[in-house]
Design a protein around this motif. Structure first.
Motif, mmCIF file in Angstrom:
data_model
loop_
_atom_site.group_PDB
_atom_site.id
_atom_site.type_symbol
_atom_site.label_atom_id
_atom_site.label_comp_id
_atom_site.label_asym_id
_atom_site.label_seq_id
_atom_site.Cartn_x
_atom_site.Cartn_y
_atom_site.Cartn_z
ATOM 1 N N LEU A 133 12.824 1.774 2.663
ATOM 2 C CA LEU A 133 12.534 2.672 3.787
ATOM 3 C C LEU A 133 11.489 3.709 3.388
ATOM 4 O O LEU A 133 10.553 3.982 4.142
ATOM 5 N N LEU A 134 11.651 4.283 2.186
ATOM 6 C CA LEU A 134 10.719 5.311 1.731
ATOM 7 C C LEU A 134 9.298 4.751 1.584
ATOM 8 O O LEU A 134 8.333 5.332 2.077
ATOM 9 N N ILE A 135 9.185 3.585 0.924
ATOM 10 C CA ILE A 135 7.856 3.032 0.609
ATOM 11 C C ILE A 135 7.219 2.383 1.834
ATOM 12 O O ILE A 135 6.073 2.672 2.184
ATOM 13 N N ASN A 136 7.965 1.492 2.495
ATOM 14 C CA ASN A 136 7.388 0.688 3.578
ATOM 15 C C ASN A 136 7.535 1.311 4.961
ATOM 16 O O ASN A 136 6.905 0.856 5.914
ATOM 17 N N GLY A 137 8.408 2.328 5.071
ATOM 18 C CA GLY A 137 8.561 3.014 6.350
ATOM 19 C C GLY A 137 7.860 4.355 6.367
ATOM 20 O O GLY A 137 6.891 4.575 7.102
ATOM 21 N N ILE A 138 8.312 5.268 5.496
ATOM 22 C CA ILE A 138 7.819 6.648 5.538
ATOM 23 C C ILE A 138 6.424 6.780 4.925
ATOM 24 O O ILE A 138 5.498 7.303 5.564
ATOM 25 N N VAL A 139 6.233 6.306 3.678
ATOM 26 C CA VAL A 139 4.928 6.448 3.025
ATOM 27 C C VAL A 139 3.853 5.661 3.779
ATOM 28 O O VAL A 139 2.730 6.133 3.970
ATOM 29 N N ALA A 140 4.214 4.446 4.238
ATOM 30 C CA ALA A 140 3.248 3.653 5.013
ATOM 31 C C ALA A 140 2.870 4.371 6.310
ATOM 32 O O ALA A 140 1.701 4.371 6.718
ATOM 33 N N GLY A 141 3.860 5.013 6.949
ATOM 34 C CA GLY A 141 3.585 5.754 8.187
ATOM 35 C C GLY A 141 2.707 6.960 7.943
ATOM 36 O O GLY A 141 1.764 7.223 8.701
ATOM 37 N N ILE A 142 2.998 7.713 6.860
ATOM 38 C CA ILE A 142 2.189 8.894 6.534
ATOM 39 C C ILE A 142 0.753 8.491 6.213
ATOM 40 O O ILE A 142 -0.208 9.162 6.609
ATOM 41 N N SER A 143 0.589 7.385 5.493
ATOM 42 C CA SER A 143 -0.770 6.941 5.147
ATOM 43 C C SER A 143 -1.567 6.598 6.396
ATOM 44 O O SER A 143 -2.776 6.843 6.474
ATOM 45 N N GLY A 144 -0.872 6.023 7.410
ATOM 46 C CA GLY A 144 -1.537 5.702 8.669
ATOM 47 C C GLY A 144 -1.992 6.928 9.430
ATOM 48 O O GLY A 144 -2.877 6.854 10.280
ATOM 49 N N ILE A 145 -1.392 8.098 9.130
ATOM 50 C CA ILE A 145 -1.798 9.355 9.755
ATOM 51 C C ILE A 145 -2.911 10.012 8.942
ATOM 52 O O ILE A 145 -3.971 10.347 9.451
#
Length: 710
Positions: A339-351
Motif C-alpha cells: 500500500l505504501l509503495i504502490n498506493g501512496i508513494v505512486a500517488g504522490i509521485s503522480g502529483i
C-alpha cells in the motif's frame, strides 16, 4: 464610529476596474487573505485582515470593480448590494475608494456617488506617475477641500503612501474626519416625496441611498415583500421616472466635477504628449503585427512550459523512482508495504512531478496580466469573437480556462449579453486547463520524439501548443454553430479600459506560482491520493472465484520451474491485476473504447478522471505499480508506460493511441467541479447536461478519427 483599544472595523475597497484596487488589497493584507463566495452568488469574495495601528484592526473586503453605482453585471451588482444594503453582513464601517489619477474625471463620478451614501470615505489616488507623464498636476489639498473627504496619494505596487493611508484610516476611525454634512448633489430635490416615503420603510443612511432603492427596488434582495409593495405604491403615486432621475443625477454630478477639476487639477494639452503606452499599443495592437506578436507570445509560453520544466521534472521522477526502489528493498514484503509503495508513494509521485509545469504556466499567465498585455489580447480578438457569436470580453474566460475552467466560467459574469455569456460558458471547458497538462506531458513524452525543428524549436513544445490552440479553435467553431440555435436577442457592446503597461512585480509572480502549486498539491492532491488508495485496493483484491485459481496456477508453475521465477512473477502480477475488481471493471468497458485504441487500464483512468482530469496520471501510476513485480518499482511511470504491451505483444502506447488519448482529454467533459459550477451559474441542470453530452460525443468522434488516421 469611535475606535477603541483592539477595535476592529470593516473596510470596503471599491474602485473602477484596473485602478490598482487588487494591488492595494495585497499591500494592506499581505498573506492574511482568503477567497470565498458572497452569500447566495458565485462571485469571488476576497477578504483579508490588516493591522492599521496598535489599537485598530481592519477586515478588508475587496469588492468587484465597477464604474458607477448603476450596476450592469452580476459582479457590479454584488458591489452595489454591499454598499446600499443597510443590514448586510458585509456592511462597511468605512469605504476606501481607489481612484486612477490619470483618469480622474471619470473616477470622480463613482467617488461622488460613494460620498453621498454618507459612509466614512477615504480616496486613495493611484497612477500619479502616469498622470504626471500626461502633464496632469493634482492639488491634493485642494481636491480634499472640494470633496470634503481625506485624499491620499499611493503607489501600492511600490508600497508608497501606505503608512500615510493607514494613518488616515486610523484618524477617520477616531472621527477626526467626519462624514461630509453636505451632499455632492441634492438627491432629495430630485424626488422628495419618494425619498421621504422610502426612508419611512427602510433604514438608510442618506437620501441618495433612498433614491437608489427607488431605482432598483425590484432587484434588491434585502427588501421584504411589504417594503417592496410600499415602495412600488410610492413610485406609482408620484410617477417616479427612474431614467429621468438617473440622467439628471449624472448631469449634476459632472457639472460639479467640472468645477472641481478647474479648482484642483491642472491638465496639459492632450495632444502635447504621447505616452510610452500609446507608442507600444501602436505596435502591439496593430492590425497585422499585433496578431503576429500574439502568436509569438503564445508560442514562447508553451515552449517555456516544456523547456523550463524538463529539468526539475526529470529530477522529481528519478527521486521517486529511487525512493520506491529503496523502500522495496528495506521494507518487508506484506500488504502494508505494498500500500505504501504502490498506493501512496505512486500517488504522490503522480502529483509532485507536474508541480514545475503548473508553477511555470501560472507564473507566465500572471506575467501577462501584470504587464497589462492580457487586456490587449481581449481587444485584439474582439473582431474574431463577434463573428462567432461572442465578444472581446469572452476572451478573458477562455484564457482563464487555460488555468482552470471553474473560475473561468465564473468570470463570464462580466459579459452583459445573456446569449454571449451562455455560449461562453458552454465552450470554455474546451480550453485545455492545467489539469490536462499532466496528461499531455506524459503522452507527448511517450509518442513525440524529443528533437528540434529548424534547429531551435522543440517538437514536443509545438505539439503542446497545437493542443491548446486546437481547443481554442474548436471553441470558436462550436460558438459559431451555437449562435444559430440560441434564440436570445440582445444588443452587444464591448467596452474595456486598457491598463497602462507596467514592469512585472516579480514578487507577485513568485507568490502566485507558490500559491497555485500549493493549491494543486492540496486540492488536486487530496483527490488523487484518495483515488490512488481506492484504486490500490481495487487493483490488489478481487473475487475469490477469480483470484484463487490464478494464485494456485502460479504457485505450481514457480514450484515446477524455480529458474523462471522472475518471468513467472511478472506474469502473475499482470494476471492478478487483470482479475482484480479494477481489472473486471476495465474489461467491462473495454469493448466501447477499443475502437479508440484504448485498453482496459486506460478505461479505468477514464472513469476515475471524472473526479478530476489530473487523476489520470495518478491512476496510471497506481495501476502500473500494482501490476509490476517488486524488481521494477524503481522505474519511472513513463518507463513503465513505454514498456506496456497488449496481449498480442504489441505496444499499448503507439503514436495512434497517444494522439487519440490526447484528443479525447482535450475535448471530453471530465470534471465534476466544472459541471457543478455551470449548474450554479445557469441555475439549471439542462446546460451542464448538454455540455456533458456534446463534449463526450465530440471527444469520442475526434479520438476515433485520429486513431484510425495514425
Amino acid at each position: 464610529m469611535q475606535a477603541t483599544t483592539n477595535a476592529s472595523i470593516n473596510i470596503a475597497l471599491v474602485g473602477n476596474p484596473n485602478s490598482g484596487k487588487s494591488s492595494l488589497f495585497n499591500a494592506l493584507t499581505g498573506l492574511n487573505q482568503k477567497v470565498s463566495n458572497f452569500p447566495g452568488v458565485t462571485v469571488d469574495k476576497k477578504t483579508g485582515t490588516s493591522s492599521i495601528s496598535a489599537a485598530l484592526q481592519a477586515n478588508i473586503i475587496d469588492l468587484p470593480g465597477t464604474y458607477s453605482l448603476y450596476p450592469k453585471s452580476a459582479d457590479e451588482f454584488v458591489t452595489y448590494d454591499v454598499l446600499v444594503n443597510p443590514k448586510g453582513n458585509d456592511r462597511p464601517d468605512m469605504i476606501l475608494i481607489i481612484a486612477d489619477a490619470s483618469n480622474l474625471k471619470r473616477n470622480l463620478l463613482f467617488c461622488s456617488q460613494i460620498i453621498d451614501l454618507k459612509i466614512p470615505v477615504i480616496i486613495a489616488l493611484t497612477m500619479m506617475d502616469i498622470a504626471r507623464k500626461k502633464g496632469v498636476e493634482i492639488d491634493l489639498t485642494g481636491l480634499e477641500r472640494e470633496l470634503g473627504v481625506p485624499v491620499v496619494s499611493i503607489n501600492p505596487r511600490k508600497n508608497k503612501g501606505i503608512p500615510e493611508l493607514r494613518k488616515n484610516i486610523d484618524l477617520l476611525a477616531r472621527e477626526h474626519f467626519p462624514v461630509p454634512p453636505r451632499d455632492f448633489v441634492d438627491s432629495h430635490a430630485m424626488a422628495p416625496e419618494v425619498v421621504n416615503q422610502i426612508k419611512q420603510h427602510v433604514q438608510v443612511r442618506s437620501d441618495y441611498a433612498a433614491l437608489h432603492i427607488a431605482v432598483n427596488s425590484d432587484e434588491l434582495h434585502f427588501l421584504n415583500g411589504g417594503q417592496k409593495l410600499a415602495i412600488k405604491n410610492a413610485l406609482q403615486e408620484h410617477r417616479f421616472n427612474k431614467t429621468k432621475v438617473q440622467a439628471e443625477e449624472i448631469m449634476q454630478r459632472y457639472a460639479r466635477i467640472k468645477h472641481i477639476m478647474k479648482a484642483a487639477v491642472v491638465e496639459a494639452d492632450p495632444l502635447q504628449k504621447q505616452l510610452q503606452t500609446e507608442k507600444l499599443d501602436n505596435l502591439l495592437l496593430h492590425r497585422f503585427w499585433g496578431y503576429v506578436i500574439l502568436l509569438g507570445v503564445l508560442f514562447l509560453l508553451f515552449q517555456s512550459i516544456f523547456w523550463l520544466a524538463s529539468y526539475p521534472m526529470d529530477g522529481i521522477e528519478a527521486a521517486f523512482g529511487a525512493l520506491s526502489g529503496w523502500l522495496t528493498n528495506v521494507l518487508p514484503d506484506n500488504r502494508i508495504s505494498d500500500l505504501l509503495i504502490n498506493g501512496i508513494v505512486a500517488g504522490i509521485s503522480g502529483i509532485a512531478v507536474f508541480v514545475p509545469q503548473i508553477m511555470i504556466l501560472f507564473g507566465l499567465i500572471t506575467l501577462l496580466e501584470d504587464t497589462g498585455y492580457m487586456a490587449r489580447i481581449s481587444f485584439l480578438t474582439d473582431r474574431l469573437m463577434r463573428q462567432v457569436g461572442l465578444n472581446g470580453k469572452s476572451v478573458m474566460p477562455l484564457i482563464s480556462g487555460v488555468a482552470c475552467a471553474v473560475p473561468a466560467i465564473m468570470a463570464a459574469r462580466s459579459i452583459e449579453n445573456r446569449k454571449e455569456r451562455l455560449i461562453t460558458i458552454l465552450v470554455t471547458p474546451l480550453m485545455s486547463c492545467s489539469a490536462r497538462l499532466p496528461i499531455y506531458t506524459v503522452m507527448i513524452a511517450l509518442v513525440v520524439p524529443n528533437r528540434s525543428v529548424l534547429g531551435f524549436l522543440s517538437l514536443q513544445g509545438l505539439v503542446m501548443m497545437g493542443l491548446y490552440l486546437l481547443g481554442f479553435f474548436m471553441a470558436l467553431v462550436l460558438s459559431a454553430v451555437m449562435k444559430w440555435f440560441i434564440s436570445i436577442k440582445e444588443k452587444s457592446y464591448f467596452i474595456m479600459e486598457l491598463p497602462v503597461y507596467r514592469a512585472p512585480r516579480w514578487k507577485n509572480v513568485g507568490t502566485t506560482m507558490v500559491e497555485k502549486a500549493r493549491i494543486f498539491i492540496t486540492d488536486a492532491g487530496k483527490v488523487i491520493m484518495v483515488i490512488s488508495v481506492i484504486l490500490w485496493f481495487l487493483a490488489s483484491y478481487g473475487p475469490a472465484s477469480k483470484m484463487d485459481p490464478v494464485h494456485a496456477k502460479y504457485e505450481q508453475l514457480m514450484a515446477a520451474n524455480p529458474a523462471a521465477h522472475d518471468e513467472l512473477d511478472k506474469a502473475y502480477q499482470s494476471e492478478k491485476l487483470a482479475n482484480s475488481y479494477a481489472g473486471i471493471l476495465g474489461h467491462a468497458i473495454e469493448p466501447a473504447i477499443r475502437p479508440l485504441g484504448f485498453d482496459w487500464k486506460i478505461g479505468i483512468a477514464l472513469i476515475t478522471s471524472f473526479a478530476a482530469r489530473e487523476v489520470f496520471v495518478g491512476t496510471m501510476a497506481t495501476l502500473y505499480s500494482v501490476g509490476e513485480s517488486p524488481e521494477d518499482n524503481d522505474a519511472t511511470l513513463r518507463e513503465k508506460m513505454s514498456a506496456a504491451v497488449r496481449a498480442d505483444g504489441s505496444p499499448v502506447y503507439t503514436v495512434a493511441t497517444g494522439f487519440s488519448l490526447m484528443l479525447f482529454y482535450a475535448f471530453a467533459m471530465q470534471c465534476m467541479s466544472t459541471l457543478a459550477i455551470v449548474k450554479r451559474e445557469t441555475k439549471s441542470w439542462k446546460i451542464p447536461a448538454i455540455q456533458l453530452v456534446y463534449m463526450t460525443a465530440l471527444a469520442y468522434i475526434c479520438s476515433f478519427i485520429a486513431y484510425h488516421i495514425f
